[in-house]
Design an enzyme around this catalytic site. Structure first.
Site, PDB file in Angstrom:
ATOM      1  N   CYS A  24       0.819  -1.210   0.000  1.00 38.15           N
ATOM      2  CA  CYS A  24       0.000   0.000   0.000  1.00 38.15           C
ATOM      3  C   CYS A  24       0.854   1.262   0.000  1.00 38.15           C
ATOM      4  CB  CYS A  24      -0.936  -0.006   1.208  1.00 38.15           C
ATOM      5  SG  CYS A  24      -1.795   1.547   1.415  1.00 38.15           S
ATOM      6  N   CYS A  83      -1.280   1.673  -3.233  1.00 35.39           N
ATOM      7  CA  CYS A  83      -2.300   2.725  -3.087  1.00 35.39           C
ATOM      8  C   CYS A  83      -1.738   4.145  -3.018  1.00 35.39           C
ATOM      9  CB  CYS A  83      -3.112   2.503  -1.817  1.00 35.39           C
ATOM     10  SG  CYS A  83      -3.437   0.788  -1.438  1.00 35.39           S
ATOM     11  N   LYS A  96       0.381   5.336  -6.064  1.00 34.40           N
ATOM     12  CA  LYS A  96      -0.574   5.355  -7.183  1.00 34.40           C
ATOM     13  C   LYS A  96      -1.434   6.615  -7.144  1.00 34.40           C
ATOM     14  CE  LYS A  96      -4.440   4.205  -6.507  1.00 34.40           C
ATOM     15  NZ  LYS A  96      -4.942   2.877  -6.348  1.00 34.40           N
ATOM     16  N   TYR A 125      -8.399  -3.476 -11.421  1.00 32.10           N
ATOM     17  CA  TYR A 125      -8.067  -2.204 -10.768  1.00 32.10           C
ATOM     18  C   TYR A 125      -6.767  -1.607 -11.328  1.00 32.10           C
ATOM     19  CZ  TYR A 125     -11.089  -2.936  -6.568  1.00 32.10           C
ATOM     20  OH  TYR A 125     -12.121  -3.090  -5.682  1.00 32.10           O
ATOM     21  N   GLU A 164      -6.409   1.717 -13.624  1.00 33.16           N
ATOM     22  CA  GLU A 164      -5.848   2.914 -12.983  1.00 33.16           C
ATOM     23  C   GLU A 164      -4.586   3.393 -13.706  1.00 33.16           C
ATOM     24  OE1 GLU A 164      -7.522   2.354  -8.435  1.00 33.16           O
ATOM     25  OE2 GLU A 164      -5.447   1.833  -8.823  1.00 33.16           O
ATOM     26  N   HIS A 221     -26.817  21.267  -1.341  1.00 35.09           N
ATOM     27  CA  HIS A 221     -26.889  21.899  -2.650  1.00 35.09           C
ATOM     28  C   HIS A 221     -25.897  23.050  -2.775  1.00 35.09           C
ATOM     29  CE1 HIS A 221     -28.847  22.972  -6.365  1.00 35.09           C
ATOM     30  NE2 HIS A 221     -28.899  24.234  -5.969  1.00 35.09           N
ATOM     31  N   GLU A 264     -25.983  15.260  -4.147  1.00 35.44           N
ATOM     32  CA  GLU A 264     -27.409  15.458  -3.808  1.00 35.44           C
ATOM     33  C   GLU A 264     -28.306  14.560  -4.662  1.00 35.44           C
ATOM     34  OE1 GLU A 264     -29.273  19.346  -4.960  1.00 35.44           O
ATOM     35  OE2 GLU A 264     -27.264  19.807  -5.674  1.00 35.44           O
TER      36      GLU A 264
HETATM   37  P1  NDP Z   1      -7.628  -7.697 -10.508  1.00 34.25           P
HETATM   38  O1  NDP Z   1      -8.031  -8.994  -9.961  1.00 34.25           O
HETATM   39  O2  NDP Z   1      -8.415  -6.487 -10.205  1.00 34.25           O
HETATM   40  O3  NDP Z   1      -7.569  -7.813 -12.099  1.00 34.25           O
HETATM   41  C1  NDP Z   1      -6.811  -8.787 -12.741  1.00 34.25           C
HETATM   42  C2  NDP Z   1      -7.121  -8.702 -14.219  1.00 34.25           C
HETATM   43  O4  NDP Z   1      -6.283  -9.574 -14.943  1.00 34.25           O
HETATM   44  C3  NDP Z   1      -8.561  -9.084 -14.523  1.00 34.25           C
HETATM   45  O5  NDP Z   1      -9.032  -8.227 -15.520  1.00 34.25           O
HETATM   46  C4  NDP Z   1      -8.406 -10.515 -15.036  1.00 34.25           C
HETATM   47  O6  NDP Z   1      -9.403 -10.878 -15.943  1.00 34.25           O
HETATM   48  C5  NDP Z   1      -7.071 -10.420 -15.754  1.00 34.25           C
HETATM   49  N1  NDP Z   1      -6.376 -11.683 -15.871  1.00 34.25           N
HETATM   50  C6  NDP Z   1      -6.041 -12.533 -14.880  1.00 34.25           C
HETATM   51  N2  NDP Z   1      -5.358 -13.585 -15.371  1.00 34.25           N
HETATM   52  C7  NDP Z   1      -5.258 -13.391 -16.700  1.00 34.25           C
HETATM   53  C8  NDP Z   1      -4.667 -14.134 -17.760  1.00 34.25           C
HETATM   54  N3  NDP Z   1      -4.044 -15.279 -17.528  1.00 34.25           N
HETATM   55  N4  NDP Z   1      -4.754 -13.634 -19.013  1.00 34.25           N
HETATM   56  C9  NDP Z   1      -5.394 -12.476 -19.251  1.00 34.25           C
HETATM   57  N5  NDP Z   1      -5.970 -11.734 -18.289  1.00 34.25           N
HETATM   58  C10 NDP Z   1      -5.905 -12.189 -17.026  1.00 34.25           C
HETATM   59  O7  NDP Z   1      -6.090  -7.551 -10.139  1.00 34.25           O
HETATM   60  P2  NDP Z   1      -5.090  -6.336 -10.201  1.00 34.25           P
HETATM   61  O8  NDP Z   1      -3.775  -6.937 -10.530  1.00 34.25           O
HETATM   62  O9  NDP Z   1      -5.605  -5.241 -11.055  1.00 34.25           O
HETATM   63  O10 NDP Z   1      -5.090  -5.833  -8.704  1.00 34.25           O
HETATM   64  C11 NDP Z   1      -4.872  -6.753  -7.628  1.00 34.25           C
HETATM   65  C12 NDP Z   1      -5.736  -6.428  -6.450  1.00 34.25           C
HETATM   66  O11 NDP Z   1      -5.212  -5.289  -5.788  1.00 34.25           O
HETATM   67  C13 NDP Z   1      -7.157  -6.068  -6.821  1.00 34.25           C
HETATM   68  O12 NDP Z   1      -7.978  -7.187  -6.889  1.00 34.25           O
HETATM   69  C14 NDP Z   1      -7.564  -5.139  -5.706  1.00 34.25           C
HETATM   70  O13 NDP Z   1      -8.159  -5.894  -4.695  1.00 34.25           O
HETATM   71  C15 NDP Z   1      -6.267  -4.528  -5.257  1.00 34.25           C
HETATM   72  N6  NDP Z   1      -6.170  -3.146  -5.745  1.00 34.25           N
HETATM   73  C16 NDP Z   1      -7.048  -2.224  -5.239  1.00 34.25           C
HETATM   74  C17 NDP Z   1      -7.010  -0.925  -5.679  1.00 34.25           C
HETATM   75  C18 NDP Z   1      -7.989   0.051  -5.128  1.00 34.25           C
HETATM   76  O14 NDP Z   1      -8.566  -0.206  -4.088  1.00 34.25           O
HETATM   77  N7  NDP Z   1      -8.229   1.173  -5.805  1.00 34.25           N
HETATM   78  C19 NDP Z   1      -6.040  -0.471  -6.667  1.00 34.25           C
HETATM   79  C20 NDP Z   1      -5.187  -1.514  -7.144  1.00 34.25           C
HETATM   80  C21 NDP Z   1      -5.263  -2.802  -6.686  1.00 34.25           C
HETATM   81  P3  NDP Z   1     -10.866 -11.401 -15.458  1.00 34.25           P
HETATM   82  O15 NDP Z   1     -11.549 -10.212 -14.891  1.00 34.25           O
HETATM   83  O16 NDP Z   1     -11.468 -11.859 -16.736  1.00 34.25           O
HETATM   84  O17 NDP Z   1     -10.608 -12.475 -14.489  1.00 34.25           O
END
Ligand code: NDP
Length: 461
Positions: free
Chosen positions: A43, A48, A51, A180, A184, A438, A443
């Site tokens: 984080c 976080c 980022k 995510y 982002e 407002h 709102e």
């Molecule tokens: P996510 O789980 O959000 O997304 C992973 C992405 O990768 C999904 O779109 C998934 O597709 C895709 N994917 C996974 N495996 C493959 C593959 N073999 N081939 C192609 N595509 C694939 O993970 P992130 O890495 O983005 O982030 C990790 C975690 O960190 C998040 O789940 C979140 O909990 C946390 N995070 C939170 C943030 C916030 O609160 N703002 C910011 C950044 C991270 P599919 O959807 O089809 O499975």
């Protein structure tokens, strides 16, 4: 007096580890916490916090453009990537210092070393080879980006870890993933002037979110100039004279300075000595725990991303506080993972809590959907073509609001407050009798009096 060196040994200095070590130490327990990299964890060090600083940086060019509509003439603007990285590093170092100070003040021993389990109560500090023992152990080592080793050329790609420390800002980037991190960073890089392509395997980005948020964000990102490829994946990455080439399954050849993989994060359990301690993991390598974050070994606990429950900082902190209540305050408390509000710091931002329309429609015989889409006030003078979307999902029988979804400025801030109302079980009538603030965008949440539509037994009416 226990015969162990410590009452509690914590492995991992991230959000969950630091909170549990600090609280236990402040209660007079003999605590040590080991971290192999930097205190603060994903984080603070490479997640976080940096980022969000990058998100702010990436928004300025739109602010400069918008200023004209309000009478300002803004001079020539220039962006310096190295300056941003240095300023961010300084802030991260300050925060890391605060984490250490908090531990120190509470009386926890800070150990700068990788720590590996050698038995149910014993830990080896790899830097010195010293072996220590502890009555209780907390494993809070987090996760790491999925390196996607099956992809030829994966070693040429970067993950979010490297994205925070690139020597130069790339002219172009291809980002793989639709979650995510991918979303982002696509917005961050685009905002900083990088030609950005997002490639995702599914039919729409952000697979676990409400359909309106997914579609709305996709459209807004494309309108800004981010290229989004759906139902496609990178099959190979190779080096070219100019940079990198990513060949996709659908036959595209994407040329870019950098290719970033954001394909999920994996629990960081390899080589941790879990077998020696007898701690079980699931098929993804995540430590399996019960409702109290206890592993199959009764005095060993696991918190945060390493358990692969919900990979969010506040969740890890909450799990740590529940661990302290349970183990040191004689007040068994299990973490509550229901109705977690969350934000995606995309541009526009997403703030969301509760069920998506699709999930709600499959769980309840009838739901009401209140939906508003409007131009935010600031956009009237700036002339920016942007829309804000707000949506409440209400279960018809009990009138409870079971989902709230926002796309637009400050959506994350609003989601935090909406989280309280959903947690409290507020009904739509509570929303209706709440006076509006407002003029605000929020709102709209208390002035959507009539449902936009209903969904009964899966049918929209
Ligand atoms: P996510 O789980 O959000 O997304 C992973 C992405 O990768 C999904 O779109 C998934 O597709 C895709 N994917 C996974 N495996 C493959 C593959 N073999 N081939 C192609 N595509 C694939 O993970 P992130 O890495 O983005 O982030 C990790 C975690 O960190 C998040 O789940 C979140 O909990 C946390 N995070 C939170 C943030 C916030 O609160 N703002 C910011 C950044 C991270 P599919 O959807 O089809 O499975």
């Amino acid at each position: 007096m226990s015969t162990y060196d410590y009452d509690l040994f914590v492995i991992g200095g991230g959000s969950g580890g630091v909170r549990s070590a600090r609280l236990a130490a402040s209660m007079g327990k003999r605590v040590a916490i080991a971290e192999e990299y930097r205190f603060g964890g994903t984080c603070v060090i490479r997640g976080c916090v940096p980022k969000k600083l990058f998100v702010y940086a990436s928004q300025f060019h739109e602010h400069f453009e918008d200023a004209a509509g309000f009478g300002w003439t803004v001079g020539e603007s220039r962006f310096d990537w190295q300056k941003l990285v240095a300023a961010k590093d300084q802030e991260i170092a300050r925060l890391e210092g605060l984490y250490r100070k908090g531990l120190d003040n509470a009386g926890a021993e800070i150990i700068e070393s990788r720590a590996e389990l050698t038995g149910p109560h014993s830990i080896r500090l790899t830097k010195t080879g010293r072996e220590v023992t502890a009555e209780r152990i907390v494993i809070a080592v987090g996760g790491a980006p999925n390196p996607h080793e099956a992809l030829p050329g994966h070693e040429l790609c970067i993950s979010s870890n490297e994205a925070f420390h690139l020597d130069t800002l790339p002219r172009s980037i291809v980002i793989a993933g639709g979650g995510y991190i991918a979303v982002e960073f696509a917005n961050i890089f685009h905002g900083l002037g990088v030609e950005t392509t997002l490639i995702y395997r599914g039919r729409e980005i952000l697979s676990r979110f409400d359909q309106d948020l997914r579609r709305g964000l996709h459209q807004a990102m494309e309108a800004k100039g981010i290229r989004i490829l759906l139902t496609d994946v990178i099959e190979e990455v190779t080096k070219t004279e100019e940079g990198l080439a990513a060949r996709t399954k659908c036959g595209e050849l994407l040329l870019a300075d950098q290719v970033m993989l954001a394909l999920g994060r994996e629990p960081h359990t390899k080589g941790l000595g879990l077998e020696a301690a007898g701690v079980q993991v699931n098929e993804r390598g995540a430590i399996t725990v019960d409702a109290y974050s206890r592993t199959n070994v009764p005095h060993i606990f696991a918190l945060g991303d390493v358990t692969d429950r919900v990979q969010l900082t506040p969740v890890a902190i909450h799990e740590a506080m529940c661990f302290i209540e349970t183990e040191y305050k004689n007040n068994p408390t299990s973490p509550d993972h229901d109705l977690i509000a969350t934000a995606v710091f995309s541009q526009p931002e997403i703030g969301t809590v509760g069920l998506s329309e699709e999930e709600a429609a499959s769980r309840y015989p009838e739901i009401e959907v209140y939906r508003a889409e409007f131009r935010p006030m600031k956009a009237t003078l700036s002339g920016r073509a942007e829309k804000m979307m707000m949506k409440l999902i209400v279960e018809s029988a009990g009138r409870k609001v079971i989902g709230a979804h926002i796309l637009g400025h400050d959506a994350g801030e609003m989601a935090q407050l909406l989280g309280i109302t959903l947690k409290a079980g507020c009904t739509k009538d509570d929303f209706d009798r709440t006076m509006a603030v407002h003029p605000t965008a929020a709102e709209e949440l208390v002035t959507m009096y009539n449902p936009s539509y209903r969904i009964k037994n899966g049918e929209r009416i």
